[in-house]
Design an enzyme around this catalytic site. Structure first.
Site, PDB file in Angstrom:
ATOM      1  N   ASP A  40     -59.456 115.888  -3.814  1.00  0.00           N
ATOM      2  CA  ASP A  40     -58.526 114.786  -4.159  1.00  0.00           C
ATOM      3  C   ASP A  40     -59.198 113.416  -4.109  1.00  0.00           C
ATOM      4  O   ASP A  40     -59.010 112.599  -5.015  1.00  0.00           O
ATOM      5  CB  ASP A  40     -57.214 114.826  -3.337  1.00  0.00           C
ATOM      6  CG  ASP A  40     -57.356 114.751  -1.831  1.00  0.00           C
ATOM      7  OD1 ASP A  40     -58.506 114.755  -1.328  1.00  0.00           O
ATOM      8  OD2 ASP A  40     -56.312 114.666  -1.149  1.00  0.00           O
ATOM      9  N   ASP A 176     -51.573 115.349   0.141  1.00  0.00           N
ATOM     10  CA  ASP A 176     -50.519 115.750   1.084  1.00  0.00           C
ATOM     11  C   ASP A 176     -49.231 114.957   0.868  1.00  0.00           C
ATOM     12  O   ASP A 176     -48.138 115.510   0.857  1.00  0.00           O
ATOM     13  CB  ASP A 176     -51.005 115.573   2.528  1.00  0.00           C
ATOM     14  CG  ASP A 176     -52.291 116.347   2.793  1.00  0.00           C
ATOM     15  OD1 ASP A 176     -52.604 117.252   2.002  1.00  0.00           O
ATOM     16  OD2 ASP A 176     -52.968 116.037   3.787  1.00  0.00           O
ATOM     17  N   TYR A 226     -64.455 114.129   8.396  1.00  0.00           N
ATOM     18  CA  TYR A 226     -63.796 113.859   7.104  1.00  0.00           C
ATOM     19  C   TYR A 226     -64.384 112.609   6.433  1.00  0.00           C
ATOM     20  O   TYR A 226     -64.825 112.677   5.282  1.00  0.00           O
ATOM     21  CB  TYR A 226     -62.286 113.760   7.323  1.00  0.00           C
ATOM     22  CG  TYR A 226     -61.467 113.719   6.057  1.00  0.00           C
ATOM     23  CD1 TYR A 226     -60.966 114.885   5.487  1.00  0.00           C
ATOM     24  CD2 TYR A 226     -61.183 112.508   5.428  1.00  0.00           C
ATOM     25  CE1 TYR A 226     -60.209 114.852   4.336  1.00  0.00           C
ATOM     26  CE2 TYR A 226     -60.426 112.469   4.270  1.00  0.00           C
ATOM     27  CZ  TYR A 226     -59.930 113.631   3.726  1.00  0.00           C
ATOM     28  OH  TYR A 226     -59.190 113.591   2.574  1.00  0.00           O
TER      29      TYR A 226
HETATM   30  C1  GLA Z   1     -56.668 116.602   4.290  1.00  0.00           C
HETATM   31  C2  GLA Z   1     -56.384 115.309   3.528  1.00  0.00           C
HETATM   32  C3  GLA Z   1     -56.169 115.578   2.042  1.00  0.00           C
HETATM   33  C4  GLA Z   1     -57.300 116.422   1.462  1.00  0.00           C
HETATM   34  C5  GLA Z   1     -57.563 117.646   2.330  1.00  0.00           C
HETATM   35  C6  GLA Z   1     -58.765 118.431   1.878  1.00  0.00           C
HETATM   36  O1  GLA Z   1     -55.529 117.417   4.277  1.00  0.00           O
HETATM   37  O2  GLA Z   1     -55.238 114.685   4.050  1.00  0.00           O
HETATM   38  O3  GLA Z   1     -56.062 114.353   1.354  1.00  0.00           O
HETATM   39  O4  GLA Z   1     -58.472 115.658   1.296  1.00  0.00           O
HETATM   40  O5  GLA Z   1     -57.756 117.289   3.689  1.00  0.00           O
HETATM   41  O6  GLA Z   1     -58.540 118.992   0.635  1.00  0.00           O
END
Ligand code: GLA
Length: 389
Positions: A40, A176, A226
């Site tokens: 994303d 999300d 992340y």
């Molecule tokens: C988390 C983040 C999302 C996405 C996922 C990995 O859930 O909140 O935006 O990047 O990780 O796909």
């Protein structure tokens, strides 16, 4: 927990705390991502569906111009004057999610009334099923009801993403919050995270079920995994001379390989491959080609494990246990879902085989890890809505 029970419990808790019945009730779902992981924030595609598990926000006006936020999941209560621009609390406070949303409304010029708010949820907390997005979007939907307005859905998802960035300190992508706003019952959602165009893809085949397996582990030690992945992706895109990895082809990546740090190269290989797989998987889901969809899910997992390095032994074990059953045993595919380092895996299973598959994974996982996993089957749930206004 059933929807009716969730509402009744929430309303009872509201009355116990505030001594009145709630005026407004809003709900938003958790999510499970079927495929398209860590794509994303690279302007790519994702393919999540909403869970039949919801966070409910209940509210009633309060005449002293203050806002009070309380939840059945946490004893700490947050209170502030409605007219004040909210400030973030220390990192890790649950109140940052609702406060971030209130701040987003304030920043857009909306004057929220004084109100009492109670939060109640059936989304497992911190299990990689987007309990935080469900909370943000439920609060945003409650604010809409209290203000008598309706935000544009994409704007609403962005407001909630902003809350996550500015108040929770998590530089997440849009997936999300978007699925929590725009999920549709019995449909998955193919989202182009660049244009924000989307398509609801039917998930109504009674013969196939989505099984969620919670490993009950969380390994994110520093919390910087992340943001580090995000930076590595940006670095790869810059070296390739493209705005985002969405714009790069596998050939371009191979040509530039010598110019890339080997780790950054592998991160980019995951993202570029995953974006292609997501489109192929959406096509397989449209055609109800579950075998093909399942193969792509396994490929996604392998890439997340080896190239993106966001899996963990427990998630790998669940995927291996699922694979042991094979298509003959009713499992089409399985992969980790969400950010990684623990949390949940998602499997696509023939409905008739669900009890046997569930029993196999549960027993073998417990025997090998000493941890009791939780498993549940879900249909695609509904995006955010006002339940009572
Ligand atoms: C988390 C983040 C999302 C996405 C996922 C990995 O859930 O909140 O935006 O990047 O990780 O796909």
């Amino acid at each position: 927990m059933q929807w009716d029970d969730l509402l009744r419990e929430g309303a009872n808790a509201f009355e116990t705390r505030y001594g009145t019945a709630p005026t407004w009730i809003a709900a938003a779902p958790g999510r499970v991502n079927l495929i398209g992981e860590h794509t994303d924030y690279n302007d790519g595609y994702v393919f999540p569906m909403a869970l039949e598990r919801y966070t409910v926000a209940l509210g009633a006006p309060r005449n002293d111009g203050r806002i009070c936020l309380a939840s059945s999941a946490d004893a700490s209560v947050v209170e502030l004057p409605a007219g004040e621009q909210p400030q973030p609390l220390p990192k890790g406070s649950w109140g940052n999610y609702p406060l971030g949303v209130l701040a987003g409304f304030a920043r857009r010029g909306h004057r929220l009334p004084g109100m009492n708010v109670w939060i109640h949820s059936s989304v497992p907390l911190g299990g990689g099923l987007s309990s935080s997005a469900a909370l943000e979007v439920a609060i945003a939907t409650l604010c809409e009801a209290a203000l008598g307005i309706e935000l544009d859905p994409v704007e609403k998802a962005l407001l909630c993403q902003e809350a996550e960035h500015r108040f929770a300190g998590m530089p997440c992508g849009i997936m999300d919050q978007f699925i929590a706003v725009l999920g549709r019952a019995d449909h998955a959602l193919l989202l182009d995270c660049r244009s924000r165009n989307f398509e609801h893809v039917p998930m109504q085949d009674p013969d196939v079920a989505v099984l969620v397996i919670n490993t009950q582990v969380k390994h994110e030690l520093t919390g910087s995994e992340y943001p580090t992945r995000r930076k590595q992706c940006e670095q790869a895109a810059a070296t390739l001379g493209v705005p985002a990895l969405r714009d790069a082809t596998p050939d371009q990546l191979e040509t530039a390989r010598s110019k890339l740090d080997p780790v950054v190269y592998r991160r980019a290989r995951h993202v570029i491959g995953e974006i292609a797989r997501t489109l192929q998987a959406a096509e397989a889901f449209r055609n109800r080609d579950w075998v093909r969809a399942g193969e792509l899910m396994y490929a996604s997992h392998a890439s997340l494990r080896d190239d993106y390095e966001v899996s963990c032994p427990e998630l790998d074990l669940v995927v291996e246990l699922a694979r042991e059953r094979g298509v003959e045993g009713g499992v089409f595919g399985c992969r980790m879902t969400g950010g990684g380092f623990g949390g949940c895996a998602v499997a696509l299973v023939r409905t008739g085989a669900v009890p046997a598959v569930q029993a196999h994974i549960q027993a073998a996982y417990r025997a090998r890890t000493g941890i009791e996993p939780t498993l549940f089957v879900t249909r695609a749930g509904q995006g955010a809505r006002v339940v009572q206004r």
